[in-house]
Scaffold this motif. Structure first.
Motif, mmCIF file in Angstrom:
data_model
loop_
_atom_site.group_PDB
_atom_site.id
_atom_site.type_symbol
_atom_site.label_atom_id
_atom_site.label_comp_id
_atom_site.label_asym_id
_atom_site.label_seq_id
_atom_site.Cartn_x
_atom_site.Cartn_y
_atom_site.Cartn_z
ATOM 1 N N ILE A 81 -16.513 -22.399 62.002
ATOM 2 C CA ILE A 81 -17.183 -23.621 61.512
ATOM 3 C C ILE A 81 -16.290 -24.848 61.700
ATOM 4 C CG2 ILE A 81 -16.343 -23.478 59.134
ATOM 5 C CD1 ILE A 81 -19.226 -24.139 58.220
ATOM 6 N N GLY A 82 -14.989 -24.606 61.847
ATOM 7 C CA GLY A 82 -14.034 -25.718 62.032
ATOM 8 C C GLY A 82 -14.342 -26.546 63.264
ATOM 9 N N LEU A 83 -14.984 -25.906 64.263
ATOM 10 C CA LEU A 83 -15.382 -26.682 65.454
ATOM 11 C C LEU A 83 -16.431 -27.711 65.048
ATOM 12 C CD1 LEU A 83 -14.630 -26.355 68.560
ATOM 13 C CD2 LEU A 83 -16.959 -25.487 68.805
ATOM 14 N N GLY A 84 -17.153 -27.388 63.977
ATOM 15 C CA GLY A 84 -18.226 -28.278 63.518
ATOM 16 C C GLY A 84 -17.737 -29.326 62.526
ATOM 17 N N THR A 85 -16.609 -29.046 61.859
ATOM 18 C CA THR A 85 -16.137 -30.033 60.858
ATOM 19 C C THR A 85 -15.140 -31.017 61.467
ATOM 20 O OG1 THR A 85 -14.261 -28.616 60.227
ATOM 21 C CG2 THR A 85 -16.298 -28.357 58.960
ATOM 22 N N ALA A 86 -14.425 -30.595 62.520
ATOM 23 C CA ALA A 86 -13.355 -31.452 63.069
ATOM 24 C C ALA A 86 -13.848 -32.845 63.467
ATOM 25 C CB ALA A 86 -12.679 -30.745 64.238
ATOM 26 N N PRO A 87 -15.049 -32.970 64.068
ATOM 27 C CA PRO A 87 -15.476 -34.322 64.456
ATOM 28 C C PRO A 87 -15.545 -35.304 63.270
ATOM 29 C CG PRO A 87 -16.860 -32.690 65.540
ATOM 30 C CD PRO A 87 -16.000 -31.947 64.556
ATOM 31 N N ALA A 88 -15.798 -34.761 62.056
ATOM 32 C CA ALA A 88 -15.884 -35.666 60.890
ATOM 33 C C ALA A 88 -14.516 -35.878 60.266
ATOM 34 C CB ALA A 88 -16.824 -35.077 59.843
ATOM 35 N N LEU A 89 -13.557 -35.023 60.613
ATOM 36 C CA LEU A 89 -12.257 -35.055 59.916
ATOM 37 C C LEU A 89 -11.167 -35.735 60.722
ATOM 38 C CD1 LEU A 89 -12.412 -31.401 58.632
ATOM 39 C CD2 LEU A 89 -12.280 -33.412 57.158
ATOM 40 N N ILE A 299 -22.746 -29.938 62.984
ATOM 41 C CA ILE A 299 -21.938 -31.175 62.988
ATOM 42 C C ILE A 299 -22.679 -32.244 62.191
ATOM 43 C CG2 ILE A 299 -21.094 -33.082 64.440
ATOM 44 C CD1 ILE A 299 -20.523 -30.989 66.634
ATOM 45 N N ASN A 300 -23.999 -32.334 62.430
ATOM 46 C CA ASN A 300 -24.797 -33.352 61.724
ATOM 47 C C ASN A 300 -24.917 -33.042 60.239
ATOM 48 O OD1 ASN A 300 -25.133 -34.681 64.142
ATOM 49 N ND2 ASN A 300 -26.987 -33.518 64.674
ATOM 50 N N LYS A 301 -24.899 -31.731 59.881
ATOM 51 C CA LYS A 301 -25.021 -31.350 58.460
ATOM 52 C C LYS A 301 -23.672 -31.526 57.744
ATOM 53 C CE LYS A 301 -24.728 -27.012 56.815
ATOM 54 N NZ LYS A 301 -24.989 -25.548 56.778
ATOM 55 N N LEU A 302 -22.587 -31.171 58.405
ATOM 56 C CA LEU A 302 -21.272 -31.140 57.730
ATOM 57 C C LEU A 302 -20.653 -32.525 57.600
ATOM 58 C CD1 LEU A 302 -19.985 -27.904 59.453
ATOM 59 C CD2 LEU A 302 -20.384 -28.178 57.000
ATOM 60 N N GLY A 303 -21.033 -33.429 58.486
ATOM 61 C CA GLY A 303 -20.479 -34.787 58.407
ATOM 62 C C GLY A 303 -20.683 -35.401 57.029
ATOM 63 N N PRO A 304 -21.939 -35.478 56.552
ATOM 64 C CA PRO A 304 -22.187 -36.046 55.213
ATOM 65 C C PRO A 304 -21.508 -35.270 54.083
ATOM 66 C CG PRO A 304 -24.218 -35.936 56.502
ATOM 67 C CD PRO A 304 -23.169 -35.215 57.300
ATOM 68 N N VAL A 305 -21.399 -33.930 54.242
ATOM 69 C CA VAL A 305 -20.726 -33.126 53.193
ATOM 70 C C VAL A 305 -19.266 -33.573 53.081
ATOM 71 C CG1 VAL A 305 -19.858 -30.802 52.668
ATOM 72 C CG2 VAL A 305 -22.204 -31.096 53.502
ATOM 73 N N ILE A 306 -18.645 -33.784 54.243
ATOM 74 C CA ILE A 306 -17.230 -34.179 54.264
ATOM 75 C C ILE A 306 -17.074 -35.610 53.777
ATOM 76 C CG2 ILE A 306 -15.327 -34.704 55.881
ATOM 77 C CD1 ILE A 306 -16.382 -32.100 57.383
ATOM 78 N N LYS A 307 -18.052 -36.433 54.167
ATOM 79 C CA LYS A 307 -18.020 -37.848 53.727
ATOM 80 C C LYS A 307 -18.110 -37.893 52.199
ATOM 81 C CE LYS A 307 -19.580 -42.152 55.666
ATOM 82 N NZ LYS A 307 -19.881 -42.521 57.050
ATOM 83 N N ALA A 308 -19.035 -37.066 51.641
ATOM 84 C CA ALA A 308 -19.239 -37.049 50.176
ATOM 85 C C ALA A 308 -17.959 -36.589 49.480
ATOM 86 C CB ALA A 308 -20.392 -36.109 49.830
ATOM 87 N N ALA A 309 -17.191 -35.732 50.165
ATOM 88 C CA ALA A 309 -15.949 -35.234 49.539
ATOM 89 C C ALA A 309 -14.794 -36.196 49.804
ATOM 90 C CB ALA A 309 -15.638 -33.840 50.082
ATOM 91 N N GLY A 310 -15.115 -37.296 50.481
ATOM 92 C CA GLY A 310 -14.096 -38.338 50.590
ATOM 93 C C GLY A 310 -13.030 -38.121 51.633
ATOM 94 N N GLN A 311 -13.245 -37.216 52.602
ATOM 95 C CA GLN A 311 -12.191 -36.999 53.613
ATOM 96 C C GLN A 311 -12.688 -37.365 55.005
ATOM 97 O OE1 GLN A 311 -9.820 -33.535 53.768
ATOM 98 N NE2 GLN A 311 -8.627 -34.365 52.091
ATOM 99 N N TYR A 312 -13.734 -38.180 55.068
ATOM 100 C CA TYR A 312 -14.304 -38.519 56.372
ATOM 101 C C TYR A 312 -13.372 -39.462 57.123
ATOM 102 C CZ TYR A 312 -18.222 -39.253 59.581
ATOM 103 O OH TYR A 312 -19.038 -39.261 60.674
ATOM 104 N N ALA A 313 -13.109 -39.133 58.383
ATOM 105 C CA ALA A 313 -12.239 -40.021 59.178
ATOM 106 C C ALA A 313 -13.136 -40.978 59.942
ATOM 107 C CB ALA A 313 -11.430 -39.184 60.156
ATOM 108 N N ASP A 314 -13.372 -42.157 59.373
ATOM 109 C CA ASP A 314 -14.311 -43.109 60.033
ATOM 110 C C ASP A 314 -13.819 -43.511 61.428
ATOM 111 O OD1 ASP A 314 -14.862 -44.275 56.802
ATOM 112 O OD2 ASP A 314 -16.370 -43.453 58.190
#
Ligand code: MLT
Length: 314
Positions: A81-89, A299-314
């Motif tokens: 799943i890390g392949l899917g979270t890295a783009p947001a992190l 990727i589209n689902k996990l982005g907002p989850v990561i953003k909500a947790a405050g670690q989104y790399a804008d």
């Protein structure tokens, strides 16, 4: 003229071994899936498969090594799943997730467990929640680096209970587990492929299964889910997939996908996966097109989850 016997059609492009990159250290859950899968792929692919562990930066170093490898079918990636979270992190990943890989097929889904060091004075989730509340500012949460599955689960857990913890990153959850066993860190969220044995032996305490449904078999069948324990709606399982560099010939992609379908039906592989709580992906979801579509949706689902947790790399 002596006729030269036709070269035996190499079962795989040439007889060079395949290197399967596992983007975390040896002995961890990703490595376990990689080694079991390599064993099941060996025969259907007709090739020797060597595992190369390339840990670091939450799995992105290993992923990048494959993205940049020759697209000749001899360097593959087993990732999760890390392949899917890295783009947001990560602000600037060295590879483009949807453009730099050939998607060879999904493999399995592995549940996550919330575990603690054996000396933690909490024997169930309710007692853990009290202990966390009482020890705010002093809690050490282990993970395998920003972008790992353990990082994502830990992030979602902190955000669900609204308690920030000090995170201690490792190059994989095998070394993280060693420190948990040694009591150097307090808790960790890790896959059942790595935690089932330790929980069964009582060397770590299990507090919750982080999927929406309890496991029906095996040692963890009695473990309540996070949702049952009060973290309403908490649901995370870790999917794994197989990848090759973009530009790998379609004939090779199709050959590997066919071999993957055979490998996932291998009785030994199925037994080992079931014993560790992993659920093998059904045949209907196994096409490369399905795999890529799934990762894009994740990727589209996990982005907002990561953003909500405050670690989104804008
Ligand atoms: C993760 O947390 O992403 C994995 O558990 C790391 C590993 O496989 O070691």
């Amino acid at each position: 003229i002596a006729c030269v016997p036709a070269l035996a059609q190499a079962p795989y492009p040439g007889d060079k071994p395949i290197t399967l990159i596992v983007p975390f250290t040896a002995g961890g859950p990703t490595d376990k899936v990689g080694r079991d899968l390599a064993e099941a792929l060996r025969k259907p692919l007709g090739a020797t498969i060597i595992i190369e562990n390339v840990g670091g930066v939450g799995g992105t170093l290993g992923a990048n090594k494959v993205a940049k490898a020759a697209p000749d079918g001899h360097t593959l990636l087993l990732h999760h799943i890390g392949l899917g979270t890295a783009p947001a992190l990560y602000r600037s990943l060295p590879y483009k997730t949807l453009d730099d890989f050939e998607y060879l097929g999904l493999v399995n889904e592995v549940p996550m467990t919330l575990i603690g060091r054996s000396t933690l004075p909490a024997n169930n989730y309710a007692e853990l929640a009290k202990w966390l509340e009482a020890n705010k500012g002093k809690i050490n949460l282990a993970n395998a680096g920003v972008g790992s599955a353990s990082h994502l689960c830990g992030l979602m857990f902190q955000s669900a209970i609204k308690i920030d913890m000090t995170t201690v990153p490792y190059k994989g959850t095998a070394p993280a587990m060693n420190d948990l066993l040694g009591g150097q860190v307090d808790i960790m969220c890790d896959q059942t492929t790595n935690t089932t044995g330790q929980i069964e032996s009582g060397k770590v305490k299990a507090y919750a299964l982080m999927s929406s449904q309890r496991l029906t078999t095996g040692a963890l069948a009695k473990l309540p889910t996070a949702d049952e324990s009060g973290l309403k709606g908490f649901n995370l399982a870790i999917w794994h997939g197989l990848y090759a560099p973009k530009g790998t010939p379609k004939a090779v992609v199709d050959k590997i996908n066919a071999a993957l379908r055979t490998a996932l039906k291998d009785a030994d592989f199925q037994k080992r996966q079931a014993a560790l709580g992993a659920v093998i992906v059904t045949d209907a979801r196994l096409s490369p097109a399905e795999h890529k579509k799934f990762v894009e949706a994740e990727i589209n689902k996990l982005g907002p989850v990561i953003k909500a947790a405050g670690q989104y790399a804008d």
